[in-house]
Motif scaffolding. Sequence first.
Motif, PDB file in Angstrom:
ATOM      1  N   LYS A 170      68.088  71.297   6.249  1.00 53.44           N
ATOM      2  CA  LYS A 170      67.034  71.686   5.280  1.00 53.44           C
ATOM      3  C   LYS A 170      66.419  72.938   5.177  1.00 53.44           C
ATOM      4  O   LYS A 170      66.085  73.259   4.046  1.00 53.44           O
ATOM      5  CB  LYS A 170      65.947  70.745   6.294  1.00 53.44           C
ATOM      6  CG  LYS A 170      64.443  70.324   5.659  1.00 53.44           C
ATOM      7  CD  LYS A 170      63.633  69.590   6.122  1.00 53.44           C
ATOM      8  CE  LYS A 170      62.241  69.383   5.354  1.00 53.44           C
ATOM      9  NZ  LYS A 170      61.396  68.797   6.275  1.00 53.44           N
ATOM     10  N   GLY A 171      66.145  73.758   6.237  1.00 57.19           N
ATOM     11  CA  GLY A 171      65.756  74.992   6.038  1.00 57.19           C
ATOM     12  C   GLY A 171      66.702  75.929   5.133  1.00 57.19           C
ATOM     13  O   GLY A 171      66.118  76.809   4.213  1.00 57.19           O
ATOM     14  N   ALA A 172      67.905  75.715   5.004  1.00 58.44           N
ATOM     15  CA  ALA A 172      68.816  76.599   4.113  1.00 58.44           C
ATOM     16  C   ALA A 172      68.525  76.373   2.615  1.00 58.44           C
ATOM     17  O   ALA A 172      68.660  77.206   2.008  1.00 58.44           O
ATOM     18  CB  ALA A 172      70.246  76.015   4.523  1.00 58.44           C
ATOM     19  N   TYR A 173      68.312  75.086   2.406  1.00 53.95           N
ATOM     20  CA  TYR A 173      67.983  74.527   1.078  1.00 53.95           C
ATOM     21  C   TYR A 173      66.674  75.015   0.592  1.00 53.95           C
ATOM     22  O   TYR A 173      66.283  75.717  -0.280  1.00 53.95           O
ATOM     23  CB  TYR A 173      68.403  73.319   0.946  1.00 53.95           C
ATOM     24  CG  TYR A 173      69.751  72.830   0.600  1.00 53.95           C
ATOM     25  CD1 TYR A 173      70.399  73.132  -0.575  1.00 53.95           C
ATOM     26  CD2 TYR A 173      70.324  72.287   1.547  1.00 53.95           C
ATOM     27  CE1 TYR A 173      71.805  72.797  -0.601  1.00 53.95           C
ATOM     28  CE2 TYR A 173      71.620  72.000   1.436  1.00 53.95           C
ATOM     29  CZ  TYR A 173      72.233  72.038   0.485  1.00 53.95           C
ATOM     30  OH  TYR A 173      73.573  71.987   0.352  1.00 53.95           O
ATOM     31  N   LYS A 174      65.566  74.909   1.710  1.00 49.91           N
ATOM     32  CA  LYS A 174      64.247  74.913   1.417  1.00 49.91           C
ATOM     33  C   LYS A 174      64.074  76.779   1.118  1.00 49.91           C
ATOM     34  O   LYS A 174      63.281  77.033   0.375  1.00 49.91           O
ATOM     35  CB  LYS A 174      63.447  74.622   2.586  1.00 49.91           C
ATOM     36  CG  LYS A 174      61.848  74.856   2.325  1.00 49.91           C
ATOM     37  CD  LYS A 174      61.109  74.215   3.581  1.00 49.91           C
ATOM     38  CE  LYS A 174      59.568  74.397   3.418  1.00 49.91           C
ATOM     39  NZ  LYS A 174      58.770  73.986   4.293  1.00 49.91           N
ATOM     40  N   ASN A 175      64.823  77.594   1.926  1.00 49.33           N
ATOM     41  CA  ASN A 175      64.483  78.900   1.735  1.00 49.33           C
ATOM     42  C   ASN A 175      65.780  79.568   0.972  1.00 49.33           C
ATOM     43  O   ASN A 175      65.892  80.777   1.029  1.00 49.33           O
ATOM     44  CB  ASN A 175      64.661  79.542   3.301  1.00 49.33           C
ATOM     45  CG  ASN A 175      63.364  78.955   4.087  1.00 49.33           C
ATOM     46  OD1 ASN A 175      62.430  79.197   3.713  1.00 49.33           O
ATOM     47  ND2 ASN A 175      63.708  78.174   5.106  1.00 49.33           N
ATOM     48  N   LEU A 176      66.226  78.901   0.070  1.00 51.20           N
ATOM     49  CA  LEU A 176      67.258  79.501  -0.653  1.00 51.20           C
ATOM     50  C   LEU A 176      66.887  80.485  -1.537  1.00 51.20           C
ATOM     51  O   LEU A 176      67.460  81.483  -1.958  1.00 51.20           O
ATOM     52  CB  LEU A 176      68.067  78.523  -1.431  1.00 51.20           C
ATOM     53  CG  LEU A 176      69.164  79.013  -2.362  1.00 51.20           C
ATOM     54  CD1 LEU A 176      70.122  79.387  -1.695  1.00 51.20           C
ATOM     55  CD2 LEU A 176      69.866  77.686  -3.309  1.00 51.20           C
ATOM     56  N   GLY A 177      65.583  80.270  -2.089  1.00 51.11           N
ATOM     57  CA  GLY A 177      64.969  81.524  -2.869  1.00 51.11           C
ATOM     58  C   GLY A 177      64.638  82.659  -2.468  1.00 51.11           C
ATOM     59  O   GLY A 177      64.559  83.499  -2.874  1.00 51.11           O
ATOM     60  N   PHE A 178      64.608  82.535  -0.802  1.00 48.00           N
ATOM     61  CA  PHE A 178      64.394  83.608   0.058  1.00 48.00           C
ATOM     62  C   PHE A 178      65.555  84.713  -0.358  1.00 48.00           C
ATOM     63  O   PHE A 178      65.231  85.859  -0.412  1.00 48.00           O
ATOM     64  CB  PHE A 178      64.490  83.469   1.329  1.00 48.00           C
ATOM     65  CG  PHE A 178      64.116  84.442   2.141  1.00 48.00           C
ATOM     66  CD1 PHE A 178      62.955  85.072   2.181  1.00 48.00           C
ATOM     67  CD2 PHE A 178      65.089  84.802   3.163  1.00 48.00           C
ATOM     68  CE1 PHE A 178      62.848  86.237   3.182  1.00 48.00           C
ATOM     69  CE2 PHE A 178      64.909  86.016   3.899  1.00 48.00           C
ATOM     70  CZ  PHE A 178      63.805  86.626   4.090  1.00 48.00           C
TER      71      PHE A 178
END
Length: 256
Positions: A57-65
């Motif tokens: 979940k974090g990998a997709y949520k923070n992809l924009g990072f």
Amino acid sequence: MDLTVVLGILGAITSLSLGDSLEGGNPIHLVHITSLIIIFPTAMLASMVATDGEYVKGAYKNLGFVFKKNPVDLHARIKQIIELATLARREGLLALEQKVAQIDNPFLKQGLSMAVDGNEIDTIHETMERVIEETEEFWHGCAHYWIVAGETSPVMGLVGAVMGLILALQKLDNPKEMAEGIAGAFTATVTGIFSAYVVLGPIGSKMKAKSHHLVKEQQLMLEGIIGIVHGDNPRTLEAKLLNFLSPMEEKHSQFD
């Protein structure tokens, strides 16, 4: 936007296309929809199996990072800490209570709140070190998801190529269609390798590298909090915090 990511991906596509064109090929032929469907979704789904759900979940949520500029400004953070240290040294820790309420960084706010509440230095250090460890573990897990997806992509490319060859060999009575099928099958191999070393794998590595800046900022803030509680001289504390800057950054003291 982080130009190293955008220019890296676009540059890789351009150089690959140019090389193919110089040999008389057409880069458009490398774009095979079936190969893309077989490789990208399959690799990312397979990576889910190897990754904890929280990190997926974090990998997709923070992809924009990955595509944004580094959000950490250590110079500004050092300046903020020294201002707080100066106030605390002049008026005492309790004078920070109103300032703490206005701090937007959760880590710094938590650490200074513990200091204002009168917690011992060892307690503050132990508590905030745990926060740093959890931050590092979270970002490592998120980055690991993309890295595993990248490692899986070449194998999925091979699977796609074999599947394409199986279908192509069923057309022995039509050499033209068989040749087209074989050519399409090998695009899966190219797509798999390309996605591994230009897209998915590098995204994971970049996410991991950028997370180091977040962890370094937290380590700097913890050092600053401990210095404030100790009652260190602001000039001395600043000199200590400036050591967190990389060799590429100039160290400017606000006292000069």
